[in-house]
Design a protein around this motif. Structure first.
Motif, PDB file in Angstrom:
ATOM      1  N   TYR A 166     -42.909 -71.361 -60.159  1.00 48.40           N
ATOM      2  CA  TYR A 166     -44.138 -70.588 -60.311  1.00 48.40           C
ATOM      3  C   TYR A 166     -44.581 -70.505 -61.770  1.00 48.40           C
ATOM      4  O   TYR A 166     -45.785 -70.447 -62.060  1.00 48.40           O
ATOM      5  N   ASP A 167     -43.628 -70.458 -62.686  1.00 46.42           N
ATOM      6  CA  ASP A 167     -43.962 -70.292 -64.102  1.00 46.42           C
ATOM      7  C   ASP A 167     -44.745 -71.470 -64.670  1.00 46.42           C
ATOM      8  O   ASP A 167     -45.452 -71.326 -65.666  1.00 46.42           O
ATOM      9  N   VAL A 168     -44.612 -72.646 -64.069  1.00 45.72           N
ATOM     10  CA  VAL A 168     -45.329 -73.823 -64.573  1.00 45.72           C
ATOM     11  C   VAL A 168     -46.333 -74.374 -63.561  1.00 45.72           C
ATOM     12  O   VAL A 168     -47.383 -74.903 -63.929  1.00 45.72           O
ATOM     13  N   GLY A 169     -46.030 -74.234 -62.266  1.00 40.03           N
ATOM     14  CA  GLY A 169     -46.839 -74.886 -61.240  1.00 40.03           C
ATOM     15  C   GLY A 169     -48.233 -74.319 -61.101  1.00 40.03           C
ATOM     16  O   GLY A 169     -49.201 -75.075 -60.912  1.00 40.03           O
ATOM     17  N   SER A 214     -48.610 -67.037 -64.025  1.00 35.22           N
ATOM     18  CA  SER A 214     -48.537 -66.704 -65.447  1.00 35.22           C
ATOM     19  C   SER A 214     -49.824 -66.004 -65.871  1.00 35.22           C
ATOM     20  O   SER A 214     -50.843 -66.068 -65.175  1.00 35.22           O
ATOM     21  N   THR A 256     -51.754 -66.907 -68.169  1.00 34.93           N
ATOM     22  CA  THR A 256     -52.749 -67.961 -68.381  1.00 34.93           C
ATOM     23  C   THR A 256     -53.416 -68.363 -67.069  1.00 34.93           C
ATOM     24  O   THR A 256     -54.647 -68.508 -66.996  1.00 34.93           O
ATOM     25  N   ASP A 285     -50.137 -72.896 -63.357  1.00 35.37           N
ATOM     26  CA  ASP A 285     -50.998 -73.308 -64.466  1.00 35.37           C
ATOM     27  C   ASP A 285     -51.685 -74.632 -64.154  1.00 35.37           C
ATOM     28  O   ASP A 285     -52.871 -74.827 -64.457  1.00 35.37           O
ATOM     29  N   ARG A 286     -50.957 -75.550 -63.556  1.00 35.03           N
ATOM     30  CA  ARG A 286     -51.524 -76.845 -63.196  1.00 35.03           C
ATOM     31  C   ARG A 286     -52.445 -76.726 -61.982  1.00 35.03           C
ATOM     32  O   ARG A 286     -53.524 -77.334 -61.945  1.00 35.03           O
ATOM     33  N   ARG A 310     -39.143 -80.668 -57.734  1.00 34.56           N
ATOM     34  CA  ARG A 310     -38.767 -79.279 -58.017  1.00 34.56           C
ATOM     35  C   ARG A 310     -38.247 -78.588 -56.766  1.00 34.56           C
ATOM     36  O   ARG A 310     -38.514 -79.012 -55.639  1.00 34.56           O
TER      37      ARG A 310
END
Length: 309
Positions: free
Chosen positions: A118-121, A148, A150, A123-124, A93
């Motif tokens: 940032y939108d996916v990382g 996010s 979440t 969360d993990r 990425r």
């Protein structure tokens, strides 16, 4: 896993900040001459560096970055700031970037944010065993709305320690609503207040569950909300402004540091330390003013802030 004690852990943005400043008055729809600069910034990282220079330590950064040269520069900047680095690297990425376009007076015209990772990382990151353990072990947390909703909820669930939060932008600030009761102090500007509440009345934050907040309005006076009561704070006039980038982050860092180090017992008093940090940052190039660590210089500016109230 044995974890060292971290007094403040920031979970949020650490990325490349690029600034283009107009040489002549801006003309929309035309080519404009600018001076261009790059710095490693990000809301949470800027705040953490300011808090660290004002005496909060040990401190650590938890962000996400790509496996590129920008990511390597971010990693080096965290090390150079004397912070522990608990970030995650996603080798396939691109590291997020933020580009600010400033007018000749240093005021923001517009900004461009490339923040897809940032939108996916996050969360993990906050679900990994190490991430959960680091968050749970920290004495205080700082989050920004680059996470996010979440990821913010998960982070808030992992700790009962003080949790400070940054609004980041009108487009992202609503992500903080689900954790409003957990937030010790919310830092937002007027545009973010409108986006969050649909009103320019700061007391509307109380109905959403926010207990304490700092609301900035550029060079105008700022507000603190504490226990349902509003207090107005005067911003001393600056003789000149070198760069507005990071001033709000510096204000948050100084305020948080005053609370954590117990130099102030109330938000009203703590924010005056933050205003002094912001005043110093306006005189520096880039989002962080190294002089914040100079106690003599800081005390002189803080005294001027107190005199203006």
């Amino acid at each position: 896993m044995t974890l060292e004690v971290v007094r403040l852990l920031a979970v949020g943005g650490a990325h490349m900040d690029r600034t283009a400043r107009m040489i002549a008055p801006h003309i929309a729809g035309a080519s404009n001459p600018v001076t261009f600069s790059e710095h490693i910034g990000g809301g949470a990282f800027n705040v953490l560096r300011g808090a660290h220079m004002r005496g909060v330590g040990p401190a650590a950064m938890m962000s996400v970055r790509g496996g590129d040269s920008v990511g390597a520069a971010v990693e080096q900047a965290i090390e150079d700031a004397g912070l522990d680095d608990f970030s995650g690297t996603f080798v396939d990425r691109a590291t997020p970037t933020y580009t600010a376009i400033l007018d000749t007076d240093g005021e923001l015209i517009t900004a461009l944010a490339d923040m897809a990772l940032y939108d996916v990382g996050f969360d993990r990151q906050v679900r990994r065993i190490e991430g959960r353990s680091r968050i749970a072990a920290a004495k205080a947390l700082l989050v920004d709305a680059n996470l996010s909703a979440t990821a913010l909820i998960k982070t808030a669930e992992l700790s009962e320690q003080p949790l400070y939060a940054m609004g980041i932008s009108p487009a992202k600030v609503a992500r903080l609503k689900p954790i409003a009761p957990r937030i010790s102090v919310l830092f937002i500007n007027r545009r973010e207040l409108m986006a969050l509440t649909g009103s320019d009345d700061a007391t509307a934050l109380s109905s959403l569950g926010f207990r304490r907040a700092v609301i900035t309005d550029g060079a105008n006076s700022l507000l603190t909300l504490e226990d349902g009561a509003l207090c107005t704070h005067i911003i001393p006039a600056s003789a000149s402004i070198v760069d507005v980038t990071g001033a709000g982050d510096s204000l948050a860092g100084g305020t948080i540091a005053a609370l954590i180090t117990q130099r102030a017992n109330t938000l009203k008093d703590a924010v005056r330390f933050g205003i002094a940090c912001a005043q110093m940052t306006l005189q520096a190039n880039g989002p962080v003013c190294q002089a914040l660590a100079n106690e003599e210089e800081f005390n002189a500016v803080h005294a001027r802030v107190l005199a203006a109230q």
